[in-house]
Scaffold this active site. Structure first.
Site, PDB file in Angstrom:
ATOM      1  N   GLY A  58       0.815  -1.208   0.000  1.00 36.42           N
ATOM      2  CA  GLY A  58       0.000   0.000   0.000  1.00 36.42           C
ATOM      3  C   GLY A  58       0.850   1.261   0.000  1.00 36.42           C
ATOM      4  N   SER A  59       0.258   2.355  -0.459  1.00 39.61           N
ATOM      5  CA  SER A  59       0.921   3.661  -0.400  1.00 39.61           C
ATOM      6  C   SER A  59       0.776   4.250   0.999  1.00 39.61           C
ATOM      7  CB  SER A  59       0.309   4.613  -1.423  1.00 39.61           C
ATOM      8  OG  SER A  59       0.645   4.202  -2.721  1.00 39.61           O
ATOM      9  N   GLY A  60       1.486   5.349   1.210  1.00 40.82           N
ATOM     10  CA  GLY A  60       1.417   6.034   2.498  1.00 40.82           C
ATOM     11  C   GLY A  60       2.552   5.639   3.431  1.00 40.82           C
ATOM     12  N   HIS A  61       3.507   4.878   2.904  1.00 39.50           N
ATOM     13  CA  HIS A  61       4.655   4.457   3.711  1.00 39.50           C
ATOM     14  C   HIS A  61       5.967   4.932   3.093  1.00 39.50           C
ATOM     15  CE1 HIS A  61       1.750   2.202   5.855  1.00 39.50           C
ATOM     16  NE2 HIS A  61       1.432   1.517   4.772  1.00 39.50           N
ATOM     17  N   ASP A 114      -2.188  -8.151   0.947  1.00 39.13           N
ATOM     18  CA  ASP A 114      -1.020  -8.277   0.074  1.00 39.13           C
ATOM     19  C   ASP A 114      -0.766  -9.734  -0.295  1.00 39.13           C
ATOM     20  OD1 ASP A 114       0.023  -5.498  -0.128  1.00 39.13           O
ATOM     21  OD2 ASP A 114       0.234  -5.668   2.035  1.00 39.13           O
ATOM     22  N   HIS A 222      -0.130   0.966  10.404  1.00 36.40           N
ATOM     23  CA  HIS A 222      -1.479   1.352   9.994  1.00 36.40           C
ATOM     24  C   HIS A 222      -2.344   1.646  11.216  1.00 36.40           C
ATOM     25  CE1 HIS A 222       0.165  -1.535   7.055  1.00 36.40           C
ATOM     26  NE2 HIS A 222      -0.255  -0.645   6.191  1.00 36.40           N
TER      27      HIS A 222
END
Lengths: 335, 335
Positions: A58-61, A114, A222
């Site tokens: 996922g994005s945001g990392h 994932d 998260h």
């Protein structure tokens, strides 16, 4: 929300557009077909007859994952929405894009979404194109489960990606690359602390509530629950509470040599990270554990979350060679 | 305050202690005499017969300044308290520590306290040890004054430090190193936006008040007033307001080639920086200005301040060569 975005539903597309423009000497974006505009490809991909190394999530990392695509590092990253797995199709497309005939490895953090989507990508690559794809999921977050294979992957992913990428670049075959990734994962342990939630663009505010002045020891990137919430304590005391479970888990023992990462989850300054590092170094010295090398900075973030994590990797000669192997990617260059 | 510190009055000492432990292959701390424990020295200092490059200023802007001490980069950094100039004595001690007989250059942002103390250090080095020390102050913040020599130095310092360090490493004499620094400074322009104050450890809270949801265009890295305060706007609109004064100032014109830095002031995520970069690239393309290379990350912070800045450097062949020159420091490595 103190963020600089446009339409909250376009953040990932706009970030990727900016990313490939900013780092045009390193990467391109595969925009066609199954890649769905979500595959960041190294300009060095397929330039060498080697196992294809594919990372993602996922994005945001950021700088995870796309920041580690480059020479001597990963060949490609598959990009999901914020805190969301990429779809199976771009996972599949990436295997086709980087395979030179030696097969590919998928490397990512151990999260259910994932695992499901990357597995579907691997299956399709095998069935439709006869590409062998193996997977190693990273499980470095010590407090996420007592059962090692159920643990989540956090900042320690950096080391597993680095080890496998180096092994592949050295010309190893797929089984050897898998073994290098598994070996690094088996000796990598991380634990973190959070002092705020990240803000979610689509929500316009924090993902979860956290009282100002509180911290949560062991919280995931998260916002997964940690072990204890309370008032923010002095840095040394926080580090003590993180180091104890890490050291006990492997366990790390007197005479061990380790690579240390003190990682910012986003909003915690480099100044504070070094104050934390100081305490990590004191504890390791007390225990008779030697620091081989260290990294201090934001290697796996949760956007603007305040907090940090400590990762230790227990080294042997092979892991030292792999982690020291030269690489050049937008967010990690080593000579 | 969401910070990880111990005693607020020990933050700089503890950071420095952690820093030299974490980056032990790169640097040491001069702890004796006039250095007052405030001089971070490269392990490569004096290993080569070259002009000594000394950078420095207040703490709280990490990775500025100490992160840029290393091979092919600065020889030493003089470290002040948070947002405070270093004292004259460590400035003086650093000149003695890095001088090989070819003299030294002081490089720092143009702030009154830094100018006074570094000048006293230079005077003492000349009088007591016959060391010639020249100074170039960085003045890249376009909105800080109409008068270029009165402007403050912000993220553009990175490029001036890099240019002068490369020139020195190539074996140039002191006048040539000064000329390289002046040339880079003369074509470097920066402007920023802030969405929050940094928190000050000794105060236990924000340095200045800023309403949640507000931004201030043009604010300096210590909270110096900008040009306009208002509600946070979409990233593209914010970038437009930053780019206009930057482009008009030099001015940058069609056919120019530039190095771009989109810099986080601390808490603004890499995700958002790339959304901003996308708009920077669009504007430059519209104007017929070519992007040579780009950097996106936190290169000059204000601890946990939310915000970012854009820097443009107008390039010629000499500046390209200097900025491309290989270097290896804890916070910037280039092959």
């Amino acid at each position: 929300m103190k963020r600089l975005i446009n339409d909250p539903y376009d953040v990932v597309e706009e970030m990727l557009e900016g990313y490939v423009l900013a780092h045009k000497d390193y990467v391109t974006l595969i925009t066609e077909g199954e890649a769905q505009g979500r595959v960041v490809l190294s300009k060095t991909a397929k330039k060498k007859d080697k196992v294809g190394v594919i990372i993602g999530g996922g994005s945001g990392h950021e700088p995870l994952f796309l920041g580690y695509v480059g020479k001597g590092f990963a060949d490609a990253a598959v990009i999901g929405n914020i805190n969301t797995s990429p779809s199976p199709d771009p996972c599949y497309a990436t295997a086709k894009a980087v395979n030179t005939g030696k097969g590919c490895i998928y490397l990512y953090g151990n999260y259910a979404g994932d695992v499901m989507n990357f597995d579907m990508g691997a299956e399709k690559a095998d069935e439709e194109d006869g590409i062998r794809v193996e997977t190693v999921t990273v499980t470095d977050d010590v407090i996420s489960s007592e059962n090692i294979e159920d643990r989540r992957g956090i900042a320690g992913m950096f080391f597993v990606f680095k080890s496998a990428s180096a092994k592949a670049d050295m010309g190893a075959d797929l089984d050897e690359v898998v073994a290098a990734a598994q070996k690094c994962n088996s000796v990598t342990r991380t634990m973190g602390v959070a002092m705020s939630s990240a803000t979610l663009p689509s929500k316009g505010g924090p993902i979860f509530e956290m009282e100002d002045g509180d911290m949560e020891i062991g919280m995931g990137i998260h916002g997964e629950p940690g072990v204890r919430r309370g008032k923010i304590e002095p840095a040394d005391r926080v580090v003590d509470q993180i180091m104890e479970p890490i050291l006990a888990d492997l366990p790390f023992a007197k005479g061990d040599e380790v690579y240390v990462l003190v990682n910012s989850l986003g909003a915690t300054p480099i100044l504070d990270l070094h104050i934390c590092f100081r305490r990590v170094a004191q504890i390791l010295e007390e225990k008779g554990i030697t620091i081989y090398k260290s990294l201090v900075g934001s290697f796996a973030s949760s956007m603007d979350m305040a907090g940090m994590s400590v990762t230790l990797v227990r080294l042997d000669d092979e892991l030292k060679e792999l982690l020291d192997y030269p690489c050049d990617a937008p967010y990690f260059t080593q000579v």
